[in-house]
Design a protein around this motif. Structure first.
Motif, PDB file in Angstrom:
ATOM      1  N   ASN A  38      -5.612  -1.721  -3.292  1.00 47.54           N
ATOM      2  CA  ASN A  38      -5.896  -1.231  -1.942  1.00 47.54           C
ATOM      3  C   ASN A  38      -7.398  -1.318  -1.683  1.00 47.54           C
ATOM      4  OD1 ASN A  38      -3.433   1.055  -2.764  1.00 47.54           O
ATOM      5  ND2 ASN A  38      -3.207  -0.324  -1.052  1.00 47.54           N
ATOM      6  N   GLY A  39      -7.755  -1.848  -0.528  1.00 51.82           N
ATOM      7  CA  GLY A  39      -9.164  -1.935  -0.156  1.00 51.82           C
ATOM      8  C   GLY A  39      -9.903  -3.112  -0.773  1.00 51.82           C
ATOM      9  N   GLY A  41      -9.862  -6.165   0.079  1.00 55.75           N
ATOM     10  CA  GLY A  41     -10.367  -7.093   1.090  1.00 55.75           C
ATOM     11  C   GLY A  41      -9.352  -8.130   1.552  1.00 55.75           C
ATOM     12  N   LYS A  42      -8.091  -7.980   1.137  1.00 56.86           N
ATOM     13  CA  LYS A  42      -7.060  -8.970   1.452  1.00 56.86           C
ATOM     14  C   LYS A  42      -6.836  -9.102   2.964  1.00 56.86           C
ATOM     15  CE  LYS A  42      -3.952  -6.636  -0.907  1.00 56.86           C
ATOM     16  NZ  LYS A  42      -4.802  -5.455  -1.225  1.00 56.86           N
ATOM     17  N   SER A  43      -6.606  -7.964   3.616  1.00 54.45           N
ATOM     18  CA  SER A  43      -6.326  -8.022   5.066  1.00 54.45           C
ATOM     19  C   SER A  43      -7.543  -8.516   5.830  1.00 54.45           C
ATOM     20  CB  SER A  43      -5.911  -6.642   5.589  1.00 54.45           C
ATOM     21  OG  SER A  43      -4.681  -6.259   5.017  1.00 54.45           O
ATOM     22  N   THR A  44      -8.728  -8.110   5.373  1.00 54.41           N
ATOM     23  CA  THR A  44      -9.950  -8.579   6.033  1.00 54.41           C
ATOM     24  C   THR A  44     -10.039 -10.100   5.956  1.00 54.41           C
ATOM     25  OG1 THR A  44     -11.043  -6.513   5.457  1.00 54.41           O
ATOM     26  CG2 THR A  44     -12.475  -8.352   6.047  1.00 54.41           C
TER      27      THR A  44
HETATM   28  N1  LIG Z   1     -12.291  -2.646  10.946  1.00 53.63           N
HETATM   29  C1  LIG Z   1     -12.896  -2.102   9.886  1.00 53.63           C
HETATM   30  N2  LIG Z   1     -13.977  -1.314   9.998  1.00 53.63           N
HETATM   31  C2  LIG Z   1     -14.573  -0.788   8.926  1.00 53.63           C
HETATM   32  N3  LIG Z   1     -14.181  -0.986   7.644  1.00 53.63           N
HETATM   33  C3  LIG Z   1     -13.098  -1.756   7.468  1.00 53.63           C
HETATM   34  C4  LIG Z   1     -12.385  -2.354   8.567  1.00 53.63           C
HETATM   35  N4  LIG Z   1     -11.362  -3.071   8.058  1.00 53.63           N
HETATM   36  C5  LIG Z   1     -11.414  -2.928   6.723  1.00 53.63           C
HETATM   37  N5  LIG Z   1     -12.455  -2.136   6.360  1.00 53.63           N
HETATM   38  C6  LIG Z   1     -12.844  -1.800   4.978  1.00 53.63           C
HETATM   39  O1  LIG Z   1     -12.936  -2.999   4.240  1.00 53.63           O
HETATM   40  C7  LIG Z   1     -12.412  -2.834   2.915  1.00 53.63           C
HETATM   41  C8  LIG Z   1     -11.291  -3.820   2.679  1.00 53.63           C
HETATM   42  O2  LIG Z   1     -10.172  -3.447   3.475  1.00 53.63           O
HETATM   43  P1  LIG Z   1      -8.851  -4.329   3.610  1.00 53.63           P
HETATM   44  O3  LIG Z   1      -8.032  -3.727   4.690  1.00 53.63           O
HETATM   45  O4  LIG Z   1      -9.228  -5.759   3.759  1.00 53.63           O
HETATM   46  O5  LIG Z   1      -8.172  -4.101   2.185  1.00 53.63           O
HETATM   47  P2  LIG Z   1      -6.753  -4.607   1.639  1.00 53.63           P
HETATM   48  O6  LIG Z   1      -7.014  -5.388   0.388  1.00 53.63           O
HETATM   49  O7  LIG Z   1      -5.986  -5.277   2.713  1.00 53.63           O
HETATM   50  O8  LIG Z   1      -6.053  -3.232   1.210  1.00 53.63           O
HETATM   51  P3  LIG Z   1      -4.492  -2.747   1.301  1.00 53.63           P
HETATM   52  O9  LIG Z   1      -3.829  -3.262   0.072  1.00 53.63           O
HETATM   53  O10 LIG Z   1      -4.597  -1.262   1.281  1.00 53.63           O
HETATM   54  O11 LIG Z   1      -3.907  -3.270   2.573  1.00 53.63           O
HETATM   55  C9  LIG Z   1     -11.994  -1.372   2.814  1.00 53.63           C
HETATM   56  O12 LIG Z   1     -13.065  -0.658   2.238  1.00 53.63           O
HETATM   57  C10 LIG Z   1     -11.800  -0.966   4.264  1.00 53.63           C
HETATM   58  O13 LIG Z   1     -12.013   0.411   4.452  1.00 53.63           O
END
Ligand SMILES: Nc1ncnc2c1ncn2[C@@H]1O[C@H](COP(=O)(O)OP(=O)(O)OP(=O)(O)O)[C@@H](O)[C@H]1O
Ligand SMILES: [Mg+2]
Length: 246
Positions: A38-39, A41-44
Motif C-alpha cells: 500500500n502506498g 506508487g502503483k496507482s500514481t
Molecule cells: N492526489 C494525491 N495527493 C497527495 N498524495 C497522493 C495523491 N495520490 C497519491 N498520493 C500519495 O502517493 C503515495 C503513493 O500512492 P498510490 O495511491 O500510488 O499507492 P498504491 O501503490 O496504489 O497503494 P494501494 O495499494 O494502497 O492502492 C502515497 O503516499 C499516497 O498517499
C-alpha cells in the motif's frame, strides 16, 4: 518497437515522493503485473500513464514518440484505457450509460441530435455478454454488486480498441467466479494483441496471467522480471523489503 516506454518518471505531491525515477517498458500484447505494498506508487504510475497526473519529471514515449498527456482524453486518443481502483462509475446512471460515459452515441432527427439509448443499451448488452457477465444494461449502478460494477468498468474499456489496458486492482473486491472471469478477459485481451498492466496484491492472479512482473517499493522499482524467472516467494520478499532488489 515498444508500445510504451516510461523513462525515469518521478512524481511528488508536495513533500511526498510518490515515484522516484521509475522506468518501465511495455511491449505490444504483453501482460505486466505491477505489484507493491500500500502506498508504493502503483496507482500514481497508472494515473500518469492514463493522463490523470503529469509526471514531475521523466519522459513517456508511445511507439518511440515522446508524448505529454495533459488529460485522460489525450491518453485515450493514444490507445490507452484504464479501469480505476475506485472504478469511477456514476451511481445514479444505468450500467449502459456508464459504459458510454463521455462517448455517448447520438442520433439525428432532422436538426435535433438526441442520445441514442437503444443503440447504447444494445452495444452495452453485447459487451457484457462477451464478458460473460449477467449485468443488465438498464440497471442502475447504485444497486450493483462489486463484480457487476467491475464488469461495467471493464466493458467501458472495450468500446474503443485500445492498445493498452491498465487495470488497477480489478479483482480486489469480487467473488471467486468473477475473479476467474476477469482473468479470462485479460487472457483474451492478450490473445487479441492488447497489452495489459495489471496492478494487483493477489499473487495467484499475477502468476496466472502475466508475462512479467515489476515491483515498486516506496516509489522505486526494485524488480522487473519475466514471470518464469521468479517465484511468489521472491516477489513477496521484494514487496516487503526482505529482498532488496532483483
Ligand atoms: N492526489 C494525491 N495527493 C497527495 N498524495 C497522493 C495523491 N495520490 C497519491 N498520493 C500519495 O502517493 C503515495 C503513493 O500512492 P498510490 O495511491 O500510488 O499507492 P498504491 O501503490 O496504489 O497503494 P494501494 O495499494 O494502497 O492502492 C502515497 O503516499 C499516497 O498517499
Ligand atoms: Mg492503488
Amino acid at each position: 518497437m515498444s508500445l510504451l516506454e516510461l523513462d525515469n518518471i518521478t512524481k511528488s505531491f508536495g513533500a511526498i515522493h510518490a515515484l522516484s525515477k521509475v522506468s518501465l517498458t511495455i511491449q505490444p500484447g504483453e501482460a505486466v503485473g505491477l505489484m507493491g505494498d500500500n502506498g508504493a506508487g502503483k496507482s500514481t504510475l497508472m494515473k500518469i500513464i492514463a493522463g490523470n497526473f503529469m509526471p514531475s519529471s521523466g519522459e513517456i514515449r508511445i511507439e518511440n514518440k515522446p508524448v505529454a498527456f495533459h488529460k485522460p482524453i489525450d491518453a485515450r486518443n493514444a490507445g490507452i484505457e484504464i479501469v480505476y481502483q475506485d472504478l469511477a462509475l456514476c451511481d445514479n446512471l444505468t450500467a449502459g450509460a456508464n459504459v458510454f460515459l463521455g462517448r455517448e452515441l447520438k442520433r439525428k432527427f432532422g436538426p435535433i441530435s438526441m442520445l441514442d439509448y437503444p443503440a447504447m443499451y444494445k452495444r452495452a448488452g453485447e459487451l457484457f455478454a462477451e464478458l460473460k457477465s449477467e449485468t443488465r444494461p438498464r440497471d442502475l449502478v447504485r444497486q450493483m454488486s462489486g463484480g457487476q460494477r467491475q464488469a461495467v468498468a471493464i466493458a467501458r474499456t472495450r468500446l474503443s480498441d485500445p492498445k493498452l489496458v491498465l487495470m488497477d486492482e480489478p479483482t480486489a473486491a469480487i467473488s471467486v467466479r468473477q475473479v476467474a472471469e476477469v482473468l479470462a478477459l485479460i487472457k483474451r485481451l492478450k490473445e487479441t494483441g492488447h497489452a495489459v498492466v495489471l496492478v494487483s496484491h493477489r499473487m495467484p492472479d499475477v502468476f496466472d496471467v502475466c508475462d512479467r512482473v515489476a515491483v515498486l517499493r516506496r516509489g522505486t522499482k526494485v524488480a522487473d522480471k519475466p514471470i518464469k524467472e521468479t517465484s511468489p516467494e521472491e516477489v513477496t520478499g521484494l514487496i516487503i523489503g526482505a529482498i532488496e532488489a532483483a
